[in-house]
Structure formats: C-alpha cells, structure tokens
Scaffold this active site. Structure first.
Site, PDB file in Angstrom:
ATOM      1  N   PHE A  90       0.855  -1.196   0.000  1.00 43.39           N
ATOM      2  CA  PHE A  90       0.000   0.000   0.000  1.00 43.39           C
ATOM      3  C   PHE A  90       0.887   1.242   0.000  1.00 43.39           C
ATOM      4  CE2 PHE A  90      -1.785   3.463   2.533  1.00 43.39           C
ATOM      5  CZ  PHE A  90      -3.007   3.666   1.906  1.00 43.39           C
ATOM      6  N   GLY A 101      -4.460  16.683   7.534  1.00 42.91           N
ATOM      7  CA  GLY A 101      -5.270  16.827   8.745  1.00 42.91           C
ATOM      8  C   GLY A 101      -6.731  17.134   8.479  1.00 42.91           C
ATOM      9  N   TYR A 140      -2.491   4.707  10.039  1.00 39.61           N
ATOM     10  CA  TYR A 140      -2.429   3.271   9.755  1.00 39.61           C
ATOM     11  C   TYR A 140      -2.925   2.441  10.951  1.00 39.61           C
ATOM     12  CZ  TYR A 140       0.489   4.879   5.868  1.00 39.61           C
ATOM     13  OH  TYR A 140       0.973   5.535   4.756  1.00 39.61           O
TER      14      TYR A 140
HETATM   15  C1  LIG Z   1       0.169  10.660   6.035  1.00 38.23           C
HETATM   16  C2  LIG Z   1      -1.065  11.167   5.313  1.00 38.23           C
HETATM   17  C3  LIG Z   1      -1.534  10.134   4.307  1.00 38.23           C
HETATM   18  C4  LIG Z   1      -2.190  11.386   6.337  1.00 38.23           C
HETATM   19  O1  LIG Z   1      -3.286  11.929   5.666  1.00 38.23           O
HETATM   20  P1  LIG Z   1      -4.050  13.202   6.269  1.00 38.23           P
HETATM   21  O2  LIG Z   1      -5.176  13.534   5.373  1.00 38.23           O
HETATM   22  O3  LIG Z   1      -3.069  14.273   6.536  1.00 38.23           O
HETATM   23  O4  LIG Z   1      -4.554  12.602   7.650  1.00 38.23           O
HETATM   24  P2  LIG Z   1      -6.021  12.622   8.283  1.00 38.23           P
HETATM   25  O5  LIG Z   1      -6.554  14.019   8.310  1.00 38.23           O
HETATM   26  O6  LIG Z   1      -6.855  11.587   7.628  1.00 38.23           O
HETATM   27  O7  LIG Z   1      -5.664  12.207   9.783  1.00 38.23           O
HETATM   28  C5  LIG Z   1      -5.115  10.971  10.109  1.00 38.23           C
HETATM   29  C6  LIG Z   1      -4.848  10.918  11.602  1.00 38.23           C
HETATM   30  O8  LIG Z   1      -3.625  11.616  11.875  1.00 38.23           O
HETATM   31  C7  LIG Z   1      -3.861  12.518  12.955  1.00 38.23           C
HETATM   32  N1  LIG Z   1      -2.924  13.635  12.810  1.00 38.23           N
HETATM   33  C8  LIG Z   1      -3.079  14.774  12.102  1.00 38.23           C
HETATM   34  N2  LIG Z   1      -1.967  15.521  12.213  1.00 38.23           N
HETATM   35  C9  LIG Z   1      -1.103  14.832  13.001  1.00 38.23           C
HETATM   36  C10 LIG Z   1       0.215  15.051  13.453  1.00 38.23           C
HETATM   37  N3  LIG Z   1       0.895  16.157  13.128  1.00 38.23           N
HETATM   38  N4  LIG Z   1       0.808  14.089  14.236  1.00 38.23           N
HETATM   39  C11 LIG Z   1       0.143  12.950  14.560  1.00 38.23           C
HETATM   40  N5  LIG Z   1      -1.121  12.682  14.142  1.00 38.23           N
HETATM   41  C12 LIG Z   1      -1.725  13.618  13.368  1.00 38.23           C
HETATM   42  C13 LIG Z   1      -5.294  12.923  12.811  1.00 38.23           C
HETATM   43  O9  LIG Z   1      -5.797  13.477  14.019  1.00 38.23           O
HETATM   44  C14 LIG Z   1      -5.926  11.603  12.421  1.00 38.23           C
HETATM   45  O10 LIG Z   1      -6.173  10.772  13.545  1.00 38.23           O
HETATM   46  P3  LIG Z   1      -7.626  10.760  14.269  1.00 38.23           P
HETATM   47  O11 LIG Z   1      -8.646  10.525  13.189  1.00 38.23           O
HETATM   48  O12 LIG Z   1      -7.488   9.633  15.228  1.00 38.23           O
HETATM   49  O13 LIG Z   1      -7.784  12.109  14.899  1.00 38.23           O
HETATM   50  C15 LIG Z   1      -0.790  12.539   4.600  1.00 38.23           C
HETATM   51  O14 LIG Z   1      -0.549  13.520   5.573  1.00 38.23           O
HETATM   52  C16 LIG Z   1       0.363  12.473   3.605  1.00 38.23           C
HETATM   53  O15 LIG Z   1       0.224  11.907   2.535  1.00 38.23           O
HETATM   54  N6  LIG Z   1       1.519  13.057   3.967  1.00 38.23           N
HETATM   55  C17 LIG Z   1       2.657  13.189   3.049  1.00 38.23           C
HETATM   56  C18 LIG Z   1       3.172  11.877   2.466  1.00 38.23           C
HETATM   57  C19 LIG Z   1       3.163  10.739   3.453  1.00 38.23           C
HETATM   58  O16 LIG Z   1       3.534  10.893   4.603  1.00 38.23           O
HETATM   59  N7  LIG Z   1       2.762   9.552   2.955  1.00 38.23           N
HETATM   60  C20 LIG Z   1       2.778   8.347   3.740  1.00 38.23           C
HETATM   61  C21 LIG Z   1       4.089   7.672   3.560  1.00 38.23           C
HETATM   62  S1  LIG Z   1       4.119   6.079   4.357  1.00 38.23           S
END
Ligand SMILES: CC(C)(COP(=O)(O)OP(=O)(O)OC[C@H]1O[C@@H](n2cnc3c(N)ncnc32)[C@H](O)[C@@H]1OP(=O)(O)O)[C@@H](O)C(=O)NCCC(=O)NCCS
Length: 178
Positions: A90, A101, A140
C-alpha cells in the site's frame, strides 16, 4: 481528525495530473516523509512514472481529487498485488500540505483497503513507513494496521539514518471506520 473533512473523489491517474505530481513530489515538506523519493524529480521522470504505474496489471492507483474544485491532492494505491498469497503493498501521498489533517488520508486509505478486501479479494495489505512520520503511523494504526517489525536505519534523510516501520493488515483486522 484535526481539520474539517474535505470532500474527495477517486479516479484513474491521467497525464493532466503531471503538473500537480511534479509540484508535490518535489516539495521538501512532502519528500521528507516519503520513502524512495529523496532525489529531485523531473517532469520526464514523473511522466515515465505515471505511464509505468497506469498500465501495470498488478497495481491499482487512484488520483485523489477535491470535489469542490477538481484539484489533484495526491494519489493512493495498491502495488505488487499477488493473487496467490492474496496480498499487496500500500502507498499514499497527499501532496498538498494544506490538505493534511482534513481527513483526506483516512478516506483515501479506507477507499483503497475496501477495494483490496472487497474487490481484489486480498487477505493482506502491507506497507513501510518512516518511524518519524507520526501522522501516517497514527492513520495506519487507526484502520487496523499492526506493527510487524523495524528495519533499523533503513533510510538516510538530511544527514540522519531513520528506521522504517513495517506494518501489515489482514482482512479480518480491517477497521472500516467511515
Ligand atoms: C500521512 C497522510 C496520508 C495522512 O493523511 P491526512 O489527510 O493528513 O490525515 P487525516 O486528516 O486523515 O488524519 C489521520 C490521523 O492523523 C492525525 N494527525 C493529524 N496531524 C497529526 C500530526 N501532526 N501528528 C500525529 N497525528 C496527526 C489525525 O488526528 C488523524 O487521527 P484521528 O482521526 O485519530 O484524529 C498525509 O498527511 C500524507 O500523505 N503526507 C505526506 C506523504 C506521506 O507521509 N505519505 C505516507 C508515507 S508512508
């Protein structure tokens, strides 16, 4: 979830996504969170990347678009789909930090996992994530992924070695929370 929920849709990647992917994959804020993308990406690199992944039979890749303005926010996909072991890898990239966020990653991950378990009939999905990527690890864990191991100092970023966490999710462990 920290921000308000953004409405998104999924479609097959198209050549018109290239400009957005070019910006996103060269953005240092994004690059430092991804495995395997530490070098600059040219438009040609990404053109080849897009064509390669669009046509593979063992992958399903979606472009994530914002419904309100059709903006390309990133991509999510299943890779190395193996029908014998019924498993895949994945990967996800929300490439616009302004969209982090807002629930996009959660919705996109659920979309890909539903497809994996309900349409590809997979039993297992796995990934690796940088140990420093707290947001991704939280996401995850939330959908059921379990930490299966640590690849110590497997990546080198900004002068430092970083561990990679290996995570896996079996079909019966999937937490479909939306
Ligand atoms: C990682 C990623 C997929 C997360 O997607 P996102 O849309 O930002 O995340 P979401 O808004 O769906 O939130 C996911 C969870 O992270 C939490 N979260 C948000 N910001 C956070 C932070 N700075 N630290 C820890 N957790 C955090 C949210 O609260 C949520 O948890 P909850 O539903 O229990 O409250 C996205 O930020 C991303 O693609 N980042 C850049 C590339 C990357 O990191 N890819 C993954 C590589 S393995």
């Amino acid at each position: 979830m920290t921000g308000s929920k953004l409405q998104i849709a999924f479609r097959k990647p198209e050549p018109k996504d290239l400009d957005a992917f070019y910006e996103q994959k060269n953005d240092p804020r994004v690059k430092c969170l991804l495995g395997g993308f530490s070098r600059p990406q040219s438009r040609r690199d990404l053109d080849e990347w897009l064509e390669f992944h669009r046509s593979r039979p063992d992958e399903v890749l979606w472009t994530i678009v914002s419904i309100i303005d059709q903006r390309c926010l990133g991509h999510v996909g299943l890779y190395k789909i193996d029908p014998i072991s019924r498993s895949s890898d994945f990967g996800i990239m929300i490439g616009d930090p302004a969209a982090w966020g807002c629930g996009v990653g959660t919705q996109a991950t659920l979309h890909a996992l539903r497809h994996a378990f309900n349409h590809e009939n997979l039993n297992r999905v796995s990934l690796t994530v940088l140990a420093t990527n707290d947001r991704a690890i939280r996401l995850y864990r939330k959908v059921g992924f379990i930490e299966e191991g640590c690849l110590r100092e497997a990546q080198f970023r900004d002068g430092k070695y970083i561990d990679l966490i290996a995570m896996g999710l079996l079909k019966h462990e999937f937490v479909d929370g939306d």
